[in-house]
Design an enzyme around this catalytic site. Sequence first.
Site, PDB file in Angstrom:
ATOM      1  N   LYS A  73      33.249  12.051  27.331  1.00 25.41           N
ATOM      2  CA  LYS A  73      32.016  12.851  27.275  1.00 25.41           C
ATOM      3  C   LYS A  73      30.876  12.080  26.611  1.00 25.41           C
ATOM      4  O   LYS A  73      29.759  12.051  27.129  1.00 25.41           O
ATOM      5  CB  LYS A  73      32.310  14.153  26.538  1.00 25.41           C
ATOM      6  CG  LYS A  73      31.139  15.098  26.378  1.00 25.41           C
ATOM      7  CD  LYS A  73      31.604  16.524  26.155  1.00 25.41           C
ATOM      8  CE  LYS A  73      32.637  16.650  25.068  1.00 25.41           C
ATOM      9  NZ  LYS A  73      32.091  16.408  23.712  1.00 25.41           N
ATOM     10  N   LYS A 107      41.994   8.612  16.430  1.00 28.46           N
ATOM     11  CA  LYS A 107      40.984   8.607  17.478  1.00 28.46           C
ATOM     12  C   LYS A 107      40.284   7.259  17.626  1.00 28.46           C
ATOM     13  O   LYS A 107      39.898   6.856  18.712  1.00 28.46           O
ATOM     14  CB  LYS A 107      39.952   9.700  17.185  1.00 28.46           C
ATOM     15  CG  LYS A 107      38.943   9.915  18.292  1.00 28.46           C
ATOM     16  CD  LYS A 107      37.995  11.048  17.934  1.00 28.46           C
ATOM     17  CE  LYS A 107      36.949  11.247  19.013  1.00 28.46           C
ATOM     18  NZ  LYS A 107      35.976  12.282  18.647  1.00 28.46           N
ATOM     19  N   PHE A 303      34.025  19.336  22.566  1.00 28.21           N
ATOM     20  CA  PHE A 303      35.153  19.698  23.422  1.00 28.21           C
ATOM     21  C   PHE A 303      34.698  20.227  24.787  1.00 28.21           C
ATOM     22  O   PHE A 303      33.691  19.774  25.320  1.00 28.21           O
ATOM     23  CB  PHE A 303      36.086  20.675  22.710  1.00 28.21           C
ATOM     24  CG  PHE A 303      36.751  20.098  21.496  1.00 28.21           C
ATOM     25  CD1 PHE A 303      37.386  18.866  21.547  1.00 28.21           C
ATOM     26  CD2 PHE A 303      36.747  20.770  20.284  1.00 28.21           C
ATOM     27  CE1 PHE A 303      38.001  18.322  20.423  1.00 28.21           C
ATOM     28  CE2 PHE A 303      37.361  20.236  19.154  1.00 28.21           C
ATOM     29  CZ  PHE A 303      37.980  19.018  19.239  1.00 28.21           C
ATOM     30  N   PHE A 384      38.008   5.604  36.619  1.00 24.59           N
ATOM     31  CA  PHE A 384      39.065   4.722  36.114  1.00 24.59           C
ATOM     32  C   PHE A 384      39.534   3.844  37.274  1.00 24.59           C
ATOM     33  O   PHE A 384      39.514   4.279  38.440  1.00 24.59           O
ATOM     34  CB  PHE A 384      40.242   5.541  35.568  1.00 24.59           C
ATOM     35  CG  PHE A 384      40.049   6.026  34.160  1.00 24.59           C
ATOM     36  CD1 PHE A 384      40.682   5.393  33.097  1.00 24.59           C
ATOM     37  CD2 PHE A 384      39.221   7.103  33.895  1.00 24.59           C
ATOM     38  CE1 PHE A 384      40.505   5.844  31.787  1.00 24.59           C
ATOM     39  CE2 PHE A 384      39.035   7.555  32.599  1.00 24.59           C
ATOM     40  CZ  PHE A 384      39.674   6.926  31.544  1.00 24.59           C
TER      41      PHE A 384
END
Length: 558
Positions: A73, A107, A303, A384
């Site tokens: 994001k 993370k 999120f 990807f």
Amino acid sequence: MEVKSDIEIAQENEMYPITEIAERLGIDEEYVDLYGNYKAKIDYHVLEKLQDREDGKLILVTAISPTPAGEGKTTTSVGLADAFHQMGEKVMVCLREPSMGPVFGIKGGAAGGGYAQVVPMEDINLHFTGDMHAITAANNLIAAIIDNHIHQDNPLRIDTRRVTWTRVMDMNDRQLRNIVDGLGGSINGRPREDNFKITVASEIMAIVCLAKDIDDLKERIANIIVAYNYDGLPITVRDLNVQGAVATLLKDAIKPNLVQTLEHTPAFVHGGPFANIAHGCNSVMATKMALKLSDYTITEAGFAADLGAEKFVDIKCRMAGLRPSACVIVATVRALKYHGGVTKKHLEEENLEALEKGMPNLMRHLENVTQVYGLPAVVAINAFPSDTEAELAFVQEKCKELGVNAVLSEVWAEGGEGGIKLAEEVKRLCEEPNNFSFTYPLDLKIDEKIETIAKRVYRADSVSFDLKAEKQIKRLESQGYGDLPVCMAKTQFSFSDDPTLLGAPDGFRIHVVDVKPNSGAGFIVARTGDIMTMPGLPKRPSAENIDVDNDGRVTGLF
């Protein structure tokens, strides 16, 4: 070909002096507080000078329900801004500040990735301009004042069993989740159970991100409920008379931080409330400033669209009077296959059957954005190498069935150039009329607001409330807090409150276990499930990979 790490790409970049970035935005020197050559704080008084300037377009970036496969994001937000910049548009990107806890935990860095990053990457991920330290100190000043008040004969009759304000630190440390303090005899305080949260979970963080100036900041701090007395009545910071001292610690922290992307697009990186227990957006001040300084402001919510976008709409936009022009929903083929039941080990294999099973997660988020929040939307498929043409075509076709375009985004590998098609679609959407609306009206009762979110956004069949939560709601309404918006504390991994229910589950019940006021921030927090406010470190934390050499060059930071 060896793929460079994010930090290697960032360190090879030649940044422009931040004074040049500020000058290009038209910010006078008097409003620029320099923190070295490549970071600056912008005095919020610049908004007074810009108040007659028309706002630019506000673009929200959100995502599908997060998975271990990753969505990207922040990377998409940065790359989209760079694409607008390449198209010759005056654009800014507004992001949250990373917390050091996750940086050293599991993370890693949180400043974008690949060739779509904000820099200086090491500074942003570590101490930056000291905002996290200031918020930590401000929070802990209140905690120290409370315990000192109790020690000094407790004239406010604070019930030590009902002190709700806790200490914080900006690090993952499970050992501090539940503690007993004040040990060692009467001279060292009064023994009581206590706990720590991570700094970004502090209500002070949420307040900093919603305050419009120092006066508003002080008023919000004064309204914080920190404890209850022996009669069950709330004790606030105003009762302790330290709102001025707390605001003094935050006088610089409330100023937005100006940095730049790898392609020298101006960026505000400011504030970072926990996204599943607070509203999860960067500061109102930074967003409003960007809207005055640019024609397009790109910002992200925490999120997925059920948590982040809902809170962005119902809390941030409602409080600040913001109106988004368009929304980008970030998805990856890998993450959709994960929602369809594929294990992380097999995500690189083509699997149209699993992709079809996972697509309802994206479709539900799309429906929420376009039908509940009323915003024009585009799906950004974060590319990807393992994505196949058949898989990409499948996602695009399914989105078209809802009247939404899905555009391949290759900003991680190509920077702004890889986001041009996405930017063109977003620009088109910004010119379309929208039916932006809130999920619920404020005049509903607290339980009705919770039920509206659960049913309209999550698609729950029903909502149940613990007896404790029912009593808390009655008390909050009797104390005059019933007209505040609701901030749902829920797992980010599922539409439900069960993190194992992936995809787009149906037939579930949302169970509310706790309802508490964030009276300073100005919202009610309704907790579902077990939400952790102090994370722990993994078996092999990212800290083991991070190092610095004799020249101050950092390595291993993602």
